[in-house]
Scaffold this motif. Structure first.
Motif, PDB file in Angstrom:
ATOM      1  N   THR A  14       0.826  -1.200   0.000  1.00  0.00           N
ATOM      2  CA  THR A  14       0.000   0.000   0.000  1.00  0.00           C
ATOM      3  C   THR A  14       0.867   1.261   0.000  1.00  0.00           C
ATOM      4  N   PRO A  15       0.523   2.261  -0.817  1.00  0.00           N
ATOM      5  CA  PRO A  15       1.358   3.469  -0.887  1.00  0.00           C
ATOM      6  C   PRO A  15       1.315   4.333   0.377  1.00  0.00           C
ATOM      7  N   LEU A  16       0.216   4.303   1.095  1.00  0.00           N
ATOM      8  CA  LEU A  16       0.101   5.069   2.345  1.00  0.00           C
ATOM      9  C   LEU A  16      -0.175   4.095   3.485  1.00  0.00           C
ATOM     10  N   SER A  17       0.455   4.325   4.615  1.00  0.00           N
ATOM     11  CA  SER A  17       0.282   3.429   5.756  1.00  0.00           C
ATOM     12  C   SER A  17      -1.042   3.655   6.476  1.00  0.00           C
ATOM     13  N   TYR A  18      -1.425   4.913   6.590  1.00  0.00           N
ATOM     14  CA  TYR A  18      -2.623   5.230   7.377  1.00  0.00           C
ATOM     15  C   TYR A  18      -3.189   6.578   6.936  1.00  0.00           C
ATOM     16  N   MET A  19      -4.361   6.884   7.464  1.00  0.00           N
ATOM     17  CA  MET A  19      -4.976   8.197   7.295  1.00  0.00           C
ATOM     18  C   MET A  19      -5.614   8.538   8.638  1.00  0.00           C
ATOM     19  N   ARG A  20      -5.514   9.789   9.046  1.00  0.00           N
ATOM     20  CA  ARG A  20      -6.118  10.219  10.308  1.00  0.00           C
ATOM     21  C   ARG A  20      -7.450  10.907  10.019  1.00  0.00           C
ATOM     22  N   ARG A  21      -8.409  10.638  10.864  1.00  0.00           N
ATOM     23  CA  ARG A  21      -9.718  11.270  10.766  1.00  0.00           C
ATOM     24  C   ARG A  21     -10.123  11.790  12.143  1.00  0.00           C
ATOM     25  N   THR A  22     -10.986  12.802  12.168  1.00  0.00           N
ATOM     26  CA  THR A  22     -11.495  13.379  13.404  1.00  0.00           C
ATOM     27  C   THR A  22     -12.982  13.067  13.511  1.00  0.00           C
ATOM     28  N   VAL A  23     -13.397  12.598  14.666  1.00  0.00           N
ATOM     29  CA  VAL A  23     -14.798  12.256  14.917  1.00  0.00           C
ATOM     30  C   VAL A  23     -15.607  13.554  14.957  1.00  0.00           C
ATOM     31  N   THR A  24     -16.703  13.596  14.211  1.00  0.00           N
ATOM     32  CA  THR A  24     -17.518  14.822  14.118  1.00  0.00           C
ATOM     33  C   THR A  24     -18.677  14.853  15.107  1.00  0.00           C
ATOM     34  N   GLU A  25     -19.039  13.694  15.684  1.00  0.00           N
ATOM     35  CA  GLU A  25     -20.083  13.654  16.704  1.00  0.00           C
ATOM     36  C   GLU A  25     -19.881  12.416  17.558  1.00  0.00           C
ATOM     37  N   TRP A  43      -5.529   2.393   9.663  1.00  0.00           N
ATOM     38  CA  TRP A  43      -4.307   1.718   9.221  1.00  0.00           C
ATOM     39  C   TRP A  43      -4.592   0.871   7.990  1.00  0.00           C
ATOM     40  N   TYR A  44      -4.391   1.440   6.795  1.00  0.00           N
ATOM     41  CA  TYR A  44      -4.622   0.725   5.540  1.00  0.00           C
ATOM     42  C   TYR A  44      -3.737  -0.510   5.452  1.00  0.00           C
ATOM     43  N   ILE A  45      -2.513  -0.357   5.890  1.00  0.00           N
ATOM     44  CA  ILE A  45      -1.559  -1.455   5.807  1.00  0.00           C
ATOM     45  C   ILE A  45      -2.064  -2.659   6.609  1.00  0.00           C
ATOM     46  N   ALA A  47      -5.452  -3.157   7.420  1.00  0.00           N
ATOM     47  CA  ALA A  47      -6.697  -3.606   6.789  1.00  0.00           C
ATOM     48  C   ALA A  47      -6.415  -4.489   5.580  1.00  0.00           C
ATOM     49  N   ASN A  48      -5.361  -4.170   4.845  1.00  0.00           N
ATOM     50  CA  ASN A  48      -5.032  -4.948   3.638  1.00  0.00           C
ATOM     51  C   ASN A  48      -4.438  -6.315   3.952  1.00  0.00           C
ATOM     52  N   ARG A  49      -4.140  -6.573   5.221  1.00  0.00           N
ATOM     53  CA  ARG A  49      -3.637  -7.891   5.641  1.00  0.00           C
ATOM     54  C   ARG A  49      -4.622  -8.582   6.581  1.00  0.00           C
ATOM     55  N   ASP A  50      -5.852  -8.101   6.610  1.00  0.00           N
ATOM     56  CA  ASP A  50      -6.878  -8.639   7.502  1.00  0.00           C
ATOM     57  C   ASP A  50      -7.245 -10.054   7.061  1.00  0.00           C
ATOM     58  N   GLU A  51      -6.948 -11.032   7.905  1.00  0.00           N
ATOM     59  CA  GLU A  51      -7.207 -12.447   7.586  1.00  0.00           C
ATOM     60  C   GLU A  51      -8.701 -12.749   7.466  1.00  0.00           C
ATOM     61  N   SER A  52      -9.568 -11.915   8.049  1.00  0.00           N
ATOM     62  CA  SER A  52     -11.005 -12.168   7.904  1.00  0.00           C
ATOM     63  C   SER A  52     -11.498 -11.740   6.524  1.00  0.00           C
ATOM     64  N   VAL A  53     -10.695 -10.973   5.792  1.00  0.00           N
ATOM     65  CA  VAL A  53     -11.047 -10.523   4.443  1.00  0.00           C
ATOM     66  C   VAL A  53     -10.209 -11.247   3.391  1.00  0.00           C
ATOM     67  N   PHE A  54      -8.896 -11.385   3.660  1.00  0.00           N
ATOM     68  CA  PHE A  54      -7.964 -11.967   2.690  1.00  0.00           C
ATOM     69  C   PHE A  54      -7.340 -13.238   3.252  1.00  0.00           C
ATOM     70  N   ASP A  55      -7.681 -14.385   2.661  1.00  0.00           N
ATOM     71  CA  ASP A  55      -7.049 -15.638   3.066  1.00  0.00           C
ATOM     72  C   ASP A  55      -5.555 -15.559   2.788  1.00  0.00           C
ATOM     73  N   ASP A  56      -4.771 -16.070   3.722  1.00  0.00           N
ATOM     74  CA  ASP A  56      -3.313 -16.094   3.570  1.00  0.00           C
ATOM     75  C   ASP A  56      -2.802 -14.698   3.178  1.00  0.00           C
ATOM     76  N   ALA A  57      -3.211 -13.705   3.969  1.00  0.00           N
ATOM     77  CA  ALA A  57      -3.054 -12.282   3.638  1.00  0.00           C
ATOM     78  C   ALA A  57      -1.613 -11.808   3.507  1.00  0.00           C
ATOM     79  N   SER A  72      -6.019   0.480  -0.106  1.00  0.00           N
ATOM     80  CA  SER A  72      -4.784   1.233  -0.321  1.00  0.00           C
ATOM     81  C   SER A  72      -5.010   2.664  -0.779  1.00  0.00           C
ATOM     82  N   PHE A  73      -6.098   2.907  -1.483  1.00  0.00           N
ATOM     83  CA  PHE A  73      -6.387   4.256  -1.980  1.00  0.00           C
ATOM     84  C   PHE A  73      -7.544   4.908  -1.231  1.00  0.00           C
ATOM     85  N   GLY A  74      -7.844   4.411  -0.048  1.00  0.00           N
ATOM     86  CA  GLY A  74      -8.961   4.943   0.707  1.00  0.00           C
ATOM     87  C   GLY A  74     -10.257   4.266   0.279  1.00  0.00           C
ATOM     88  N   TYR A  75     -11.382   4.933   0.587  1.00  0.00           N
ATOM     89  CA  TYR A  75     -12.687   4.325   0.317  1.00  0.00           C
ATOM     90  C   TYR A  75     -13.736   5.426   0.178  1.00  0.00           C
TER      91      TYR A  75
END
Length: 131
Positions: A14-25, A43-45, A47-57, A72-75
């Motif tokens: 993934t090109p970016l490791s993470y992104m920070r967000r602020t809770v609005t409420e 933490w995109y890095i 999420a992209n290795r999440d075994e519940s989404v990707f087998d043998d991640a 990797s490019f957000g959502y």
């Protein structure tokens, strides 16, 4: 197979490791109470290795059926506007290498970008060989 392989490579490096967000409420997320103005790191890095989404991640599997599910490019509205260009560049690169029967071989240890945010290389010396 190249378009799917590109998605898998992007998932794995993934090109970016993470992104920070602020809770609005005040809200609750997965059983955790979050207050307005709390800060979250996505933490995109991880999420992209999440075994519940990707087998043998932790393995690159170029024909992985759900490779495009990477973050990797957000959502959604926060998806990188340059994502399609990056994907097309990588597809074109791999297609041209394949046409020419060229393989990329690292010849020295990579120099990584010294940043926690960017997950990439500053310098990677390679040689091209025919196969």
């Amino acid at each position: 197979m190249i378009p799917n392989a590109v998605q898998e490579i992007i998932r794995w490096q993934t090109p970016l490791s993470y992104m920070r967000r602020t809770v609005t409420e005040d809200t609750e997320l997965f059983g955790h109470r979050l207050k307005k103005h709390d800060m979250l790191a996505l933490w995109y890095i991880s999420a992209n290795r999440d075994e519940s989404v990707f087998d043998d991640a932790d393995r690159i599997i170029v024909d992985r059926p759900n490779a495009r599910r990477h973050l990797s490019f957000g959502y959604g509205i926060h998806r990188c506007v340059g994502a399609r260009v990056a994907e097309l560049q990588l597809v074109t690169l791999l297609e041209e290498l394949a046409k020419r029967r060229l393989r990329v071989n690292p010849v020295a240890e990579p120099v990584r970008v010294l940043a926690s945010f960017v997950h990439g290389y500053k310098h990677l010396q390679v040689e091209l060989t025919r196969y």
